[in-house]
Design an enzyme around this catalytic site. Structure first.
Site, short mmCIF file in Angstrom:
data_model
loop_
_atom_site.label_atom_id
_atom_site.label_comp_id
_atom_site.label_asym_id
_atom_site.label_seq_id
_atom_site.Cartn_x
_atom_site.Cartn_y
_atom_site.Cartn_z
N THR A 8 19.67 18.70 14.82
CA THR A 8 19.59 19.99 14.15
C THR A 8 20.91 20.74 14.24
OG1 THR A 8 18.24 22.02 13.92
CG2 THR A 8 18.87 21.40 16.14
N ASN A 10 20.32 24.11 13.80
CA ASN A 10 19.68 25.42 13.95
C ASN A 10 19.74 25.84 15.43
OD1 ASN A 10 17.64 27.40 14.43
ND2 ASN A 10 16.64 26.85 12.51
N ASP A 69 10.60 18.74 12.06
CA ASP A 69 10.46 19.49 10.83
C ASP A 69 9.24 20.39 10.99
OD1 ASP A 69 11.45 20.22 8.35
OD2 ASP A 69 10.16 18.83 7.26
N PHE A 149 13.62 33.94 14.30
CA PHE A 149 14.25 33.55 13.03
C PHE A 149 13.15 33.22 12.02
CE2 PHE A 149 13.64 28.88 12.86
CZ PHE A 149 13.10 28.68 14.11
N TYR A 151 10.31 32.91 9.53
CA TYR A 151 9.12 33.70 9.23
C TYR A 151 8.58 34.43 10.47
CZ TYR A 151 8.99 30.93 4.89
OH TYR A 151 9.31 30.35 3.69
N ASP A 152 9.32 34.42 11.58
CA ASP A 152 8.83 35.04 12.82
C ASP A 152 8.35 36.49 12.65
OD1 ASP A 152 9.05 32.83 14.42
OD2 ASP A 152 10.92 33.42 15.37
N LYS A 172 7.11 33.37 23.16
CA LYS A 172 6.94 32.59 21.91
C LYS A 172 6.62 31.13 22.24
CE LYS A 172 8.98 31.00 17.61
NZ LYS A 172 10.11 30.84 16.70
P1 IMP Z 1 12.80 23.56 8.94
O1 IMP Z 1 11.96 22.87 9.94
O2 IMP Z 1 14.15 23.91 9.51
O3 IMP Z 1 12.87 22.83 7.62
O4 IMP Z 1 12.14 24.97 8.71
C1 IMP Z 1 11.37 25.30 7.59
C2 IMP Z 1 11.33 26.78 7.40
O5 IMP Z 1 10.45 27.35 8.33
C3 IMP Z 1 12.65 27.51 7.55
O6 IMP Z 1 12.70 28.57 6.64
C4 IMP Z 1 12.61 28.03 8.94
O7 IMP Z 1 13.35 29.22 9.07
C5 IMP Z 1 11.13 28.28 9.13
N1 IMP Z 1 10.76 28.06 10.52
C6 IMP Z 1 10.82 26.91 11.23
N2 IMP Z 1 10.40 27.12 12.48
C7 IMP Z 1 10.08 28.44 12.56
C8 IMP Z 1 9.61 29.26 13.62
O8 IMP Z 1 9.40 28.84 14.76
N3 IMP Z 1 9.40 30.55 13.30
C9 IMP Z 1 9.61 31.06 12.07
N4 IMP Z 1 10.06 30.35 11.05
C10 IMP Z 1 10.30 29.04 11.30
#
Ligand code: IMP
Length: 192
Positions: A8, A10, A69, A149, A151-152, A172
């Protein structure tokens, strides 16, 4: 301490996962491993996208690694935004725009229940193992809180009373999809 590459870029996800695995495993992000790429998520399932991330890194490095994911699934919108959560409002992957679109699509719905689902794909000596973590909850009518970050600010886990964005990281992790999936991964690695 055993080293694992986490596929990642992130930094929020890396921080969450380090806090679960603290003292047990050393986690190296893509950047720290010298891998300068954003691994695509082209598939329609979290399972395939997680596998794609782990496999890409394993093929490049030969080092044990994992990819994950995550999707947010709402019941009133038949699982939207789901596997497309990052690009819900467009290719820019804009958190604010994604939240605005979600709140707009839910504005006339009485059922605001939703879940976060994380799938982790671990490649250990070339063999794949998958772990899933689910957090059930609901979507607020407006964003609340400044932490975290994605949708938190609009997600309240069941029995929590406040959003992920209003919680400290340890709190969390107690509730979260990613925390649950990582706990399983850690128990698996400890027994190995
Ligand atoms: P991905 O797993 O990075 O593809 O995340 C998919 C989407 O869900 C992205 O917009 C992330 O910001 C959001 N996301 C992933 N994990 C979290 C979380 O733990 N909290 C809030 N949003 C999340």
């Amino acid at each position: 301490m055993q080293k694992l590459i986490f596929a990642t870029n992130n930094t929020h996800k890396a921080e969450e996962i380090r806090s679960v695995l603290e003292g047990q495993f050393t986690i190296i992000t893509l950047k720290e491993a010298g891998i300068d790429m954003d691994i695509p998520e082209p598939f329609d399932t979290l399972e395939e996208n997680a596998r794609q991330k782990a496999t890409t890194v394993y093929n490049l490095t030969g080092i044990s690694c994992f990819g994950e994911d995550t999707g947010l699934e709402t019941n009133a919108l038949d699982g939207e935004p789901g596997v497309k959560s990052a690009r819900y409002a467009g290719e820019e992957r804009d958190f604010t725009a994604n939240i605005e679109k979600l709140l707009d699509r839910l504005k006339d719905k009485t059922d605001r229940t939703a879940r976060f689902r994380t799938v982790i794909s671990l490649l250990l000596d070339g063999v794949e193992y998958q772990f899933e973590g689910i957090c059930e909850g609901s979507i607020t009518t407006r964003p609340r809180g400044g932490k975290g970050f994605g949708y938190d600010p609009v997600f309240i886990p069941n029995n929590a009373g406040h959003t992920f964005a209003e919680m400290s990281l340890p709190e969390k992790n107690q509730y979260s999809h990613r925390g649950k999936a990582m706990e399983q991964l850690m128990q698996f690695l400890i027994k190995k």
